[in-house]
Design an enzyme around this catalytic site. Structure first.
Site, PDB file in Angstrom:
ATOM      1  N   CYS A  53       0.831  -1.208   0.000  1.00  0.00           N
ATOM      2  CA  CYS A  53       0.000   0.000   0.000  1.00  0.00           C
ATOM      3  C   CYS A  53       0.865   1.256   0.000  1.00  0.00           C
ATOM      4  O   CYS A  53       0.527   2.254  -0.643  1.00  0.00           O
ATOM      5  CB  CYS A  53      -0.935   0.014   1.214  1.00  0.00           C
ATOM      6  SG  CYS A  53      -2.066  -1.378   1.236  1.00  0.00           S
ATOM      7  N   ARG A 130      -7.832  -4.274  -3.212  1.00  0.00           N
ATOM      8  CA  ARG A 130      -7.349  -3.115  -3.988  1.00  0.00           C
ATOM      9  C   ARG A 130      -8.329  -2.853  -5.141  1.00  0.00           C
ATOM     10  O   ARG A 130      -8.206  -3.429  -6.209  1.00  0.00           O
ATOM     11  CB  ARG A 130      -5.951  -3.409  -4.540  1.00  0.00           C
ATOM     12  CG  ARG A 130      -4.947  -3.719  -3.461  1.00  0.00           C
ATOM     13  CD  ARG A 130      -3.555  -3.956  -3.994  1.00  0.00           C
ATOM     14  NE  ARG A 130      -2.766  -4.609  -2.970  1.00  0.00           N
ATOM     15  CZ  ARG A 130      -2.283  -3.999  -1.893  1.00  0.00           C
ATOM     16  NH1 ARG A 130      -2.479  -2.696  -1.730  1.00  0.00           N
ATOM     17  NH2 ARG A 130      -1.594  -4.658  -0.985  1.00  0.00           N
TER      18      ARG A 130
END
Lengths: 217, 74
Positions: A53, A130
């Site tokens: 991330c 995601r």
């Protein structure tokens, strides 16, 4: 119980109006309506202070100016708290020198992530996967991408999709496989016999046959 | 709130928005964004908060700074 689970899983589809939200973010309370007139990329990440991330946030920050040139705003989301988002954004800037210029939704209640179908229990029952939602200036969902927890996103592909969508909207054409800005585009296939006969005679088109013709814009 | 801090004072963005309204009179959110260079979504969100805090008033679909708002940026 099963019925309850079914109502919790919402998967918006292409062409749907983007679900409204009123969310706490690192840039204050934001509603979907605040973005009216702009394109938005709403993306979710599994958790703050995690390695993949962090690389993605740096990469999103790097394409932020390119998105702004295209009239696109960025909006991140995870189910972490506002304090966590602020601390993480500050940490990324301190450690890498990259400032996170876009807001991040603190979706502790999962209200937004469930409305957008960002929690995929097969991947994780607690984190968002995601997701990337490309929403146009009329607040219609134009593209949805899902990536697993282990795979970071490709920013150039996201930019390419925005370019393709905005170009096809403006010119009434389509884009072939692996298209990039500047490449030839696909002219919509004719829908009559007469149109098909005329199409193959068009001197400025590159045609394989009547149904597959390209032109340079 | 993007434009008002927890002490009730305007943030840097808040000051820009209030100054734009003071200097330009009745303005749309789009005009405030243009004058300040602040992203339109942040202006819309900030104006909503400032209307609630009575620093700004909504007149039809435009915004006007209030006496309370003027005092805060003096």
């Amino acid at each position: 119980m099963e019925e309850n689970q079914a109502t919790q899983v919402s998967l918006p589809r292409l062409g749907d109006k983007a679900p409204d939200f009123d969310a706490v973010t690192t840039h204050g309370n934001l509603k979907l309506d605040d973005f009216k007139g702009s394109w938005i990329i709403l993306f979710s990440h599994p958790a703050d202070f995690t390695p993949v991330c962090t690389t993605e946030f740096i990469a999103f920050a790097e394409i932020f100016p390119d998105l702004q040139k295209r009239g696109v705003e960025l909006l991140g989301l995870s189910v972490d708290s506002l304090s966590s988002h602020i601390a993480w954004a500050r940490n990324v800037e301190e450690k890498t020198g990259v400032k996170i210029p876009f807001p991040i939704i603190a979706d502790l209640s999962k209200e937004v992530s469930l409305a957008y179908g960002m929690v995929h229990p097969g991947q994780s029952k607690t984190e968002t996967v995601r997701c990337v939602f490309i929403i146009d200036d009329k607040q219609v969902i134009r593209t949805i991408l899902y990536y697993p927890l282990s795979t970071g996103r490709n920013m150039q592909e996201i930019l390419r999709i925005v370019d393709a969508l905005q170009m096809t909207d403006a010119n009434g054409v389509a884009t072939p496989a692996n298209w990039n800005p500047g490449d030839k585009v696909i002219v919509p296939a004719p829908n009559t016999q007469e149109g098909a006969e005329e199409r193959v005679k068009q001197p400025d088109y590159e045609c394989v046959d009547w149904y597959l013709c390209k032109k340079q814009l | 709130m993007p434009c008002i801090n927890p002490e009730g004072k305007p943030t840097e963005t808040g000051k820009k928005v209030l100054q734009a309204l003071r200097d330009n009179g009745l303005c749309s959110a789009e005009k405030v964004a243009e004058v300040t260079g602040v992203a339109l979504f942040r202006v819309r969100s900030g104006l909503r908060d400032m209307v609630e805090a009575e620093l700004v008033e909504l007149v039809e679909d435009k915004y006007n700074i209030t006496e309370k708002g003027i005092k805060l940026i003096e």
